[in-house]
Structures are given as C-alpha cells and as structure tokens.
Design an enzyme around this catalytic site. Structure first.
Site, mmCIF file in Angstrom:
data_model
loop_
_atom_site.group_PDB
_atom_site.id
_atom_site.type_symbol
_atom_site.label_atom_id
_atom_site.label_comp_id
_atom_site.label_asym_id
_atom_site.label_seq_id
_atom_site.Cartn_x
_atom_site.Cartn_y
_atom_site.Cartn_z
ATOM 1 N N PRO A 1 0.904 -1.386 0.131
ATOM 2 C CA PRO A 1 -0.046 0.172 0.159
ATOM 3 C C PRO A 1 0.908 1.236 -0.037
ATOM 4 O O PRO A 1 1.835 1.499 0.947
ATOM 5 C CB PRO A 1 -0.831 -0.097 1.168
ATOM 6 C CG PRO A 1 -0.550 -1.533 1.976
ATOM 7 C CD PRO A 1 0.724 -2.050 1.194
ATOM 8 N N GLU A 2 0.570 2.099 -1.050
ATOM 9 C CA GLU A 2 1.250 3.440 -1.030
ATOM 10 C C GLU A 2 0.244 4.467 -0.587
ATOM 11 O O GLU A 2 -0.761 4.218 -0.055
ATOM 12 C CB GLU A 2 1.833 3.524 -2.385
ATOM 13 C CG GLU A 2 2.510 2.645 -2.984
ATOM 14 C CD GLU A 2 2.995 2.717 -4.458
ATOM 15 O OE1 GLU A 2 3.251 3.739 -4.841
ATOM 16 O OE2 GLU A 2 3.528 1.813 -5.139
ATOM 17 N N HIS B 1 -2.709 -15.741 8.754
ATOM 18 C CA HIS B 1 -1.892 -14.511 8.645
ATOM 19 C C HIS B 1 -2.525 -13.168 9.213
ATOM 20 O O HIS B 1 -2.167 -12.191 9.184
ATOM 21 C CB HIS B 1 -1.782 -14.016 6.961
ATOM 22 C CG HIS B 1 -1.308 -14.889 5.927
ATOM 23 N ND1 HIS B 1 -1.770 -15.200 4.754
ATOM 24 C CD2 HIS B 1 -0.456 -15.580 6.321
ATOM 25 C CE1 HIS B 1 -1.111 -16.059 4.200
ATOM 26 N NE2 HIS B 1 -0.194 -16.587 4.976
ATOM 27 N N ARG C 1 3.367 -11.390 4.594
ATOM 28 C CA ARG C 1 4.789 -11.388 4.746
ATOM 29 C C ARG C 1 5.409 -10.933 6.250
ATOM 30 O O ARG C 1 6.539 -10.804 6.223
ATOM 31 C CB ARG C 1 5.501 -10.638 3.415
ATOM 32 C CG ARG C 1 5.404 -11.413 2.370
ATOM 33 C CD ARG C 1 5.962 -10.390 1.088
ATOM 34 N NE ARG C 1 7.423 -10.322 1.160
ATOM 35 C CZ ARG C 1 7.947 -9.532 0.102
ATOM 36 N NH1 ARG C 1 7.275 -9.114 -0.781
ATOM 37 N NH2 ARG C 1 9.418 -9.534 0.275
ATOM 38 N N ARG D 1 21.138 16.388 -6.551
ATOM 39 C CA ARG D 1 21.072 15.103 -6.250
ATOM 40 C C ARG D 1 21.513 14.380 -7.587
ATOM 41 O O ARG D 1 20.474 14.287 -8.499
ATOM 42 C CB ARG D 1 19.663 14.812 -5.646
ATOM 43 C CG ARG D 1 19.728 15.370 -4.422
ATOM 44 C CD ARG D 1 18.300 14.879 -3.486
ATOM 45 N NE ARG D 1 18.053 15.809 -2.419
ATOM 46 C CZ ARG D 1 18.663 15.750 -1.305
ATOM 47 N NH1 ARG D 1 19.162 14.631 -0.885
ATOM 48 N NH2 ARG D 1 18.278 16.550 -0.291
#
Length: 274
Positions: free
Chosen positions: A2-3, A95, A114, A155
DNA sequence: CAAAGAACCTGGCGGC
DNA sequence: TGCCGCCAGGTTCTTT
C-alpha cells in the site's frame, strides 16, 4: 503494497466507523507486528482508550487516541486492514496479526502474509520529531514545482530512486513512481538534477494527478491489497506502464520496457519517456 | 553525507 | 510432482 492512495482509501473508510469509538479489547496473534514492544506495554496504552480521528502521514495510518498518543499502523508490503461486523470467529485466521475490538461490537483486523507490517504507540511529545523524518506530502498545496526543484537540486541519482525516498517525498512507492514518470514523459534513469524547469513542472503535476486519480479509484490491487470492505481498488485498470512489460504503450505503440532501478522493478515507455 | 546493497519474511510462478 | 531461483506494493541497517 500500500502506497499513499491505498492508505488514504483505508483512512477514509475507517474514520467514520472509528471516530468516537473506544477500543475495548486487543489481541496480537503475531507479536512480531508490535516488536520491539512487549504485549503488556502495547495493550496498556490502547485498551479502554477512545479514538478521536484517523489520519495519514505518507504511508502511515494514524489512529489518534484521546490520551494524546497515536496508534500508528504501517502495512508495508502485504498488510491488509478489514472492518468486520460479524463475529470474529468467522474471520480467516491465516496471516492474522492484530485484532482491535470496538465498543460498538465491530472489529478491525490486520492481516499480513509477509509479516513486515508494524503497529506501535507514538507518544504525543515524540510525534513532531518522528514525522519530521519524512518529506512533504505530495498532495499538499506547498508541494509545488518550486519545492520539487529544491528537492532535486544537487542530487545525482536516478529520478525514480529519488521519488521512492520517503525522507524526500512521503507516500510514493513503486507503482506511483512509475506511473508519475510515465505521465510526465520522463525516463526513470534520468539523474534528478538533470531535469529542467519544464520537466520539473510536469513531474510535480503528474505526481499530484496520478495520486488523486488513484484515490478516486480506491487504489491499485495487483495482488493482496483490498479496501477495508474487502474490495479491490481499480487504478490498476488504468496503468500506463507499471507491470506492463512487453505490452504496447497506449500513446505510441512501442513496447513497454522493464528494467531495474535501485533494485526495484521499473517499467517505462522508451519512446515517450526521455 | 549521499547512495547502493543487503536483510527482514512468505508465497507464487516459471523452468528443468 | 519436486526442487530451485527469482520476484513481489516497503523500510531500515550496513557498507562504500
């Protein structure tokens, strides 16, 4: 997984159901999610506490407690939050990492295949310093071409890697870095400080538009991400390049390329992104 | 200090 | 069918 758009979708779905509720019970089937805190430490700060709002900073979800403390959740790669109204016994135990029971009988469950996901308590006096580690919110008004120009300055690293750096900009992950660069017509390997003013302006606009559209479609479900109601997001149906290696670009028909940038799978159109 | 790479986990997939 | 290596939406620690 999820972003920013996925966490924001979850935030919007949780807030009306959590605001004003009290956490009456907590269980932690997998202690790794609260490590290094102990169960006793974790539970004492949230049990019996009232939730006053649900916020977000970057990819972090912030459950604000009346005590001034914040219950912070991070889903990392495969974390999922689900709102459950039926008896908890009907929930898939596989999970399962964290369960929050509310005073209205409803439950919020955190699943995570995970086991990278995190839950921790942030004290009010440490909050400011903690969130200062993160770069600006890309959907804030203050994130504009001038701010982005300042971030890119001096950068010497691929622009794609820079977009993924949470200390520079908060909330963009692998999906939205690829999609924003595609929309802006910029090659992911370009050195950040090589972008000219026109390109920086395009990129700032592309990031905002991409994230806003993704939120409207409730995020991207490639694999495990679901909304708190268990539905898939729909932004993946509109991907320009991400996970489309070998398929034709919708604009020019060239085949989308897949490469590695900073160790992450990266997709782009070699014709449209210069 | 900036940038690159490894580590942390589990499961799915393709290849042999 | 079985085993092996590779890949995956993220962050953090170590190394260069």
């Amino acid at each position: 997984m999820p972003e920013l758009p996925e966490v924001e979708t979850i935030r919007r779905q949780l807030e009306p159901n959590l605001q004003g509720r009290t956490i009456v019970d907590v269980s932690v089937p997998d202690r790794l999610i609260i490590a290094p805190a102990t169960l006793k430490e974790f539970v004492k700060d949230i049990i019996g506490k009232k939730l006053i709002s649900v916020g977000r900073r970057g990819k972090y979800l912030l459950l604000q407690l009346e005590s001034g403390q914040v219950l912070v959740l991070h889903l990392r790669m495969t974390g999922r939050l689900t709102q459950v109204t039926e008896p908890i016994s009907s929930v898939d135990r596989r999970h399962l990492r964290l369960i929050l029971k509310l005073d209205d009988g409803n439950t919020v469950v955190f699943h995570d295949m995970r086991r990278f996901g995190k839950a921790f308590i942030l004290a009010a006096e440490h909050a400011t310093a903690y969130w200062q580690r993160l770069g600006p919110e890309p959907l804030d008004r203050s994130f504009n071409k001038a701010r982005l120009k300042q971030i890119l300055k001096a950068r010497n690293r691929p622009i794609k890697s820079l977009l993924l750096d949470q200390q520079l900009i908060a909330g963009i992950g692998n999906i939205y870095a690829d999609e924003s660069l595609a929309r802006a017509g910029i090659n992911p390997l370009r050195s950040a400080d090589s972008l000219n003013d026109e390109e920086i302006k395009r990129l700032a606009g592309a990031i905002k538009l991409t994230l806003r559209r993704a939120i409207l479609l409730e995020g991207s479900s490639i694999d495990t991400y679901r909304t708190t109601r268990g539905n898939k997001g729909r932004f993946q149906e509109t991907f320009r390049v991400h996970r489309r290696g070998g398929e034709p670009c919708h604009s020019c028909g060239s085949l989308i390329k897949k490469i590695k940038v900073g160790g992450r799978g990266t997709y782009f159109c070699p014709h449209c992104q210069k």
